[in-house]
Design an enzyme around this catalytic site. Sequence first.
Site, PDB file in Angstrom:
ATOM      1  N   TYR A  80       0.432  12.030  23.026  1.00  0.00           N
ATOM      2  CA  TYR A  80       0.657  11.080  24.123  1.00  0.00           C
ATOM      3  C   TYR A  80       1.267   9.767  23.608  1.00  0.00           C
ATOM      4  O   TYR A  80       2.357   9.368  24.003  1.00  0.00           O
ATOM      5  CB  TYR A  80      -0.666  10.743  24.817  1.00  0.00           C
ATOM      6  CG  TYR A  80      -1.237  11.843  25.684  1.00  0.00           C
ATOM      7  CD1 TYR A  80      -1.798  12.984  25.123  1.00  0.00           C
ATOM      8  CD2 TYR A  80      -1.237  11.736  27.068  1.00  0.00           C
ATOM      9  CE1 TYR A  80      -2.343  13.986  25.905  1.00  0.00           C
ATOM     10  CE2 TYR A  80      -1.796  12.731  27.872  1.00  0.00           C
ATOM     11  CZ  TYR A  80      -2.343  13.852  27.276  1.00  0.00           C
ATOM     12  OH  TYR A  80      -2.877  14.837  28.061  1.00  0.00           O
ATOM     13  N   GLU A 114       0.898  11.324  36.248  1.00  0.00           N
ATOM     14  CA  GLU A 114       1.002  12.678  36.822  1.00  0.00           C
ATOM     15  C   GLU A 114       2.343  12.868  37.531  1.00  0.00           C
ATOM     16  O   GLU A 114       2.955  13.922  37.465  1.00  0.00           O
ATOM     17  CB  GLU A 114      -0.174  12.956  37.772  1.00  0.00           C
ATOM     18  CG  GLU A 114      -1.562  12.782  37.154  1.00  0.00           C
ATOM     19  CD  GLU A 114      -1.745  13.411  35.780  1.00  0.00           C
ATOM     20  OE1 GLU A 114      -1.091  14.435  35.498  1.00  0.00           O
ATOM     21  OE2 GLU A 114      -2.531  12.876  34.981  1.00  0.00           O
TER      22      GLU A 114
HETATM   23 ZN   LIG Z   1      -0.098  14.280  30.985  1.00  0.00          ZN
END
Ligand SMILES: [Zn+2]
Length: 625
Positions: A396, A310
Amino acid sequence: MPRLGLLLALLIASAPAFGQDRRSDEHSYAQPDKVRIRDLALDLAVDFEKRQLTGSATLGLEWVDPAQRDLVLDTRDLAIAAVEARNGKRKFREVPFVLAERDERFGSKLTITLPRQYEQVRIRYATSPQASGLQWLSPAMTAGGKTPFMFSQSQAIHARSWVPLQDTPSVRFTYTARIRTPATVMALMSADNDPAAVRDGDYTFSMPQAIPSYLMAIAAGDLVFKPISARAGVWAEPQTLDKAVKEFEDTEEMIQVTESLYGPYRWERYDLLILPPSFPFGGMENPRLSFITPTVIVGDKSLVSLIAHELAHSWSGNLVTNASWKDMWLNEGFTSYVENRIVEALYGKARADMEFVISRNGLLDQLKDLPPERQVLVLPMRGGSDPEDALGAVAYDKGAWFLQFLEQRYGREDFDAFLRAWFDAHAFQSADSDQFLAFLKSNLMAKRPGVVSEAEVMEWLSAPGVPAFAPQTASPRFDAVDAARASWLEQRAAARELDTAAWTTQEWVYFLEGLPEILDAERLVELDQAFRFTGTGNGELAQRWYPLTVRSGYFEARPAMSLFLRKIGRRKLVMPTYDALSKSEEGLAFATQVFAMARPGYHPITSASVEALLARARAAQKTPD
Ligand SMILES: [Zn+2]
């Protein structure tokens, strides 16, 4: 001829590699090429009884097309009371608007017809209790049990369910807000939260850095603050605060490591907000205030890569933003790569490598079920599709893998400088894959010719699967796990004889993932007695253990499994168990029963995913072979 040749060369160099219009956003009704929101002023009251936000949003506009008169906004399930417009400080005057019929995925297009290009438009509105971007928790569903809780999750296209705006990552705006709550409730936003704010039910916020709509965020509840450093700290319910501060005490060091790699942190404060267990995701990178699931607080910092992730978004995503969701790898692939670099710097290469191996195994597993057109980083235009479909491991983990490939070919010194230059050159802007490719070519490939070919880059970006020349990551610690697992499976050693004393979450995850699809129930009993997987407080283990018990018919795990599914609403953790259950008639009946109990505590995002899964399973079971 030479001039024509040059022109031709320029044309070829500037031609988009991936098609004409990667910046256009098929998930928004807005027309940012005609008019853009530059600033937003919110004035909202939080009503826990009605589960509703009520008030107004005032949009500061920049008109791009001189002929344009309509302002088209995204909304979903908003009750619009009135729309007004004005210039400067003059009086607002009411203007007509049309709210189109609701589209299941994209909500209702709001068209405001203006007689002239006004500087400000104010929309008076109220949200629906079913707003897809908000979750309302009764006091019983919180850790403290006394104060209600609400929070937003705007990504990908849920901001429109609580603010009327241009809900596309290609538009950035600054914002201010006045938020009123019951006096016992603390409100926070993705803005300048004051650690010393007095709790009085009336709060003001300012976000001076321009952000895209999906980073709009609000939360309200019994929230208290404790610092980690001068610029970082934790907001949480009092019952969770100390555990969270301890688990995430390395956050300041993480910020410093990332700054040393990619330049200064540009958002002033970096705080964490610990949400109730129903939060549907691991984390959400809301600027200045990451929203975090409590399921990564396991006592040994083994899951803090989530914080690294994050935080990394403060560079990749929040600072340089994918222009549309089909280029989501620019957000998530970069962030997953940076996350791994942070983990390596703080916790060592062995752990970073284990995390890469786990995520890549997950990617390879997902690729088995994905159609080829969704296995590419640079996704084709996807009109009518749900942008959350792009949220899988390809963006990702294949994205991070590609960047690791570039890093290994060019070496860290050059690649780190390149990445830092990418962030600097596009700071507070949105970018698309064409821009990235052009930047890569001119700033790395042209300067170091022959290191990486264009064909290799295009294979990463536009071909399905993972290139055969992708770098492989070895992990000696996982080799030891492989050996231990094999000796147990081949019955050379009993489970309790395995040398697991030094294993961390990563080793346990890898151990479980390497077990056969189905084991004899007695063998599961042996594992369970030795390692107590059933009832584990570690969601990463539960996520892998419970599906194995379902496939193997180990019914002793059912009560603890049911408890887990009812307590935790994080989608990634609960979906594999629902999926395993849905494969048999008996399991589906059990899953349906558990879901009925769990549902009131789930976020709408998780509920929708479980519901869709169970509906598919029911349909499949009704269809005779
Ligand atoms: Zn992320």
